[in-house]
Design an enzyme around this catalytic site. Structure first.
Site, PDB file in Angstrom:
ATOM      1  N   SER A   1       0.756  -1.039  -0.064  1.00  0.00           N
ATOM      2  CA  SER A   1      -0.076  -0.501   0.323  1.00  0.00           C
ATOM      3  C   SER A   1       0.952   1.659   0.185  1.00  0.00           C
ATOM      4  O   SER A   1       0.366   2.710  -0.224  1.00  0.00           O
ATOM      5  CB  SER A   1      -0.951   0.109   1.166  1.00  0.00           C
ATOM      6  OG  SER A   1      -0.354  -0.368   2.543  1.00  0.00           O
TER       7      SER A   1
ATOM      8  N   ASN B   1      -3.631   6.494  -0.858  1.00  0.00           N
ATOM      9  CA  ASN B   1      -2.932   5.781   0.286  1.00  0.00           C
ATOM     10  C   ASN B   1      -2.298   7.509   0.718  1.00  0.00           C
ATOM     11  O   ASN B   1      -2.574   8.113   2.054  1.00  0.00           O
ATOM     12  CB  ASN B   1      -2.318   5.151   0.416  1.00  0.00           C
ATOM     13  CG  ASN B   1      -3.487   4.102   1.281  1.00  0.00           C
ATOM     14  OD1 ASN B   1      -4.466   4.333   1.488  1.00  0.00           O
ATOM     15  ND2 ASN B   1      -2.542   2.630   1.081  1.00  0.00           N
TER      16      ASN B   1
END
Length: 294
Positions: free
Chosen positions: A118, A187
Site C-alpha cells: 500500500s 493512501n
C-alpha cells in the site's frame, strides 16, 4: 491461469483470493501461508464467510461450492507452477523481498510477481529479483472495492503492465495506473487525512465524534477519518505514514504521536475491539473519549 496468493490468513490476502477464485478466467487459486495449517485456516475463513452468506440468502450455495473448489492450499515451495504470484504479506520491505527472493528460484520463468503493498516502492522491492515485479494494490474489502492501483517499478516491462491491466479488468476491477510515489494515489491522500484527524483529537480541537461528524456532514464522506482509521487498522495507518515520511523526509508526513501511542497500547481499531471507538458485541460503537468521560 493459476494464481498464488501469499498471505493466507490476512484480511487482504483472504479477500483477494476470493476475488480471483470468483473470476471465470482463473482456473486455480493457490492460497499460501507460512505453514500448511495457516493455509488451511485461510480457506476455512472463506468457507465460514460463505456459509453465513448462504444462510442469509446472499449467496447461491452452488456458487459458493464452485469458488471453494478452485482454492487449494499449501506453502511457498509449492508455488512453482503459478502464472502469477500476488504477495499480500505484512507492510515490511524485508518480508516482501524475502518472499520474492525465495520464490525467484522456485517459480517458472514467465511467472509474474505482484505485490499488494500500500506504500512501498516497487523498485525497492524488485531490486535483485529476476522475475518482473509490479504493484497490484487492492482495497479493503477486495470483494467489494472496484479499484486496483497498478504501479510499475523502474524495471517493470510494459508487457507485464499490459497483462496486469487486462487481468484486473477480467476479474471485475477498475485499474488505475499510478507512478511510483510514497503512498501512490489513494493512501497519499487518505492516510495523511487520518493522521491529521488524530492530531486534531490529540490537540483538543474537537472530540472523536465531532471530527468524524464534521467530515461526514461537511464533506459528504460516508465515514469519518477516525472511524475509517479504525476500519483500516491503526497499525497499518501508522506503518504507511512511517513509509511516507522515510521516503520523502517531508514533515507533513510525520506520524501523530497519539497514533503511535495507541498502536503501542494495542488499540488498533475494529480488529482489537478498541481504537478511536470501542466496538461493542451488539455491533454498536462508542467514541473512546465519550466512554472515558462516562
Amino acid at each position: 491461469m493459476k494464481v498464488g496468493i501469499i498471505g493466507a490468513t490476512g484480511t487482504m490476502g483472504n479477500s483477494i483470493a476470493q476475488v480471483f477464485a470468483s473470476a471465470e478466467c482463473i482456473d486455480e487459486v493457490f492460497l499460501c501461508g507460512t505453514t500448511e495449517e495457516r493455509s488451511k485456516k485461510g480457506k476455512e475463513k472463506i468457507q465460514k464467510a460463505f456459509s453465513k452468506r448462504v444462510a442469509r440468502g446472499k449467496m447461491n450455495p452452488d456458487d459458493a461450492e464452485k469458488i471453494l473448489a478452485k482454492i487449494s492450499t499449501g506453502i511457498l515451495n509449492q508455488c512453482g507452477d503459478c502464472d502469477l504470484i500476488l504477495e499480500s504479506a505484512l507492510e515490511d520491505i524485508d518480508i516482501k523481498k524475502n518472499v520474492f527472493q525465495e520464490l525467484d528460484s522456485i517459480c517458472k520463468a514467465d511467472c509474474i510477481f505482484a505485490t499488494n503493498t500500500s506504500s512501498i516502492s516497487i523498485t525497492k522491492i524488485s531490486n535483485g529479483i529476476d522475475h518482473p515485479v509490479i504493484g497490484m494494490h487492492f482495497f479493503n474489502p477486495a470483494t467489494a472495492m472496484k479499484l486496483v492501483e497498478i504501479i510499475a517499478g523502474y524495471n517493470t516491462p510494459q508487457e507485464v503492465i499490459d497483462k496486469i491491466d487486462a487481468l484486473a479488468k477480467a476479474i471485475g476491477k477498475q485499474p488505475v495506473h499510478v507512478g511510483e510515489a510514497a503512498g501512490f494515489v489513494v493512501n497519499n491522500l487518505l492516510i495523511p487525512m487520518i493522521n491529521s484527524a488524530a492530531f486534531l483529537k490529540m490537540e483538543g480541537v474537537s472530540d472523536v465524534k465531532g471530527i468524524d461528524d464534521a467530515m461526514k456532514l461537511g464533506a459528504n464522506h460516508p465515514m469519518g477519518p477516525l472511524e475509517l482509521g479504525d476500519l483500516i487498522g491503526l497499525d497499518i495507518c501508522l506503518t504507511i505514514m512511517r513509509v511516507m515520511f522515510d521516503e520523502t523526509k517531508d514533515a507533513k508526513y510525520r506520524p501523530c504521536p497519539l497514533l503511535t501511542k495507541m498502536v503501542r497500547a494495542g488499540s488498533l481499531g475494529r480488529k482489537t475491539g478498541k481504537g478511536f471507538y470501542i466496538y461493542n458485541e451488539d455491533g454498536s460503537k462508542t467514541p473512546v473519549d465519550c466512554a472515558e468521560a462516562c
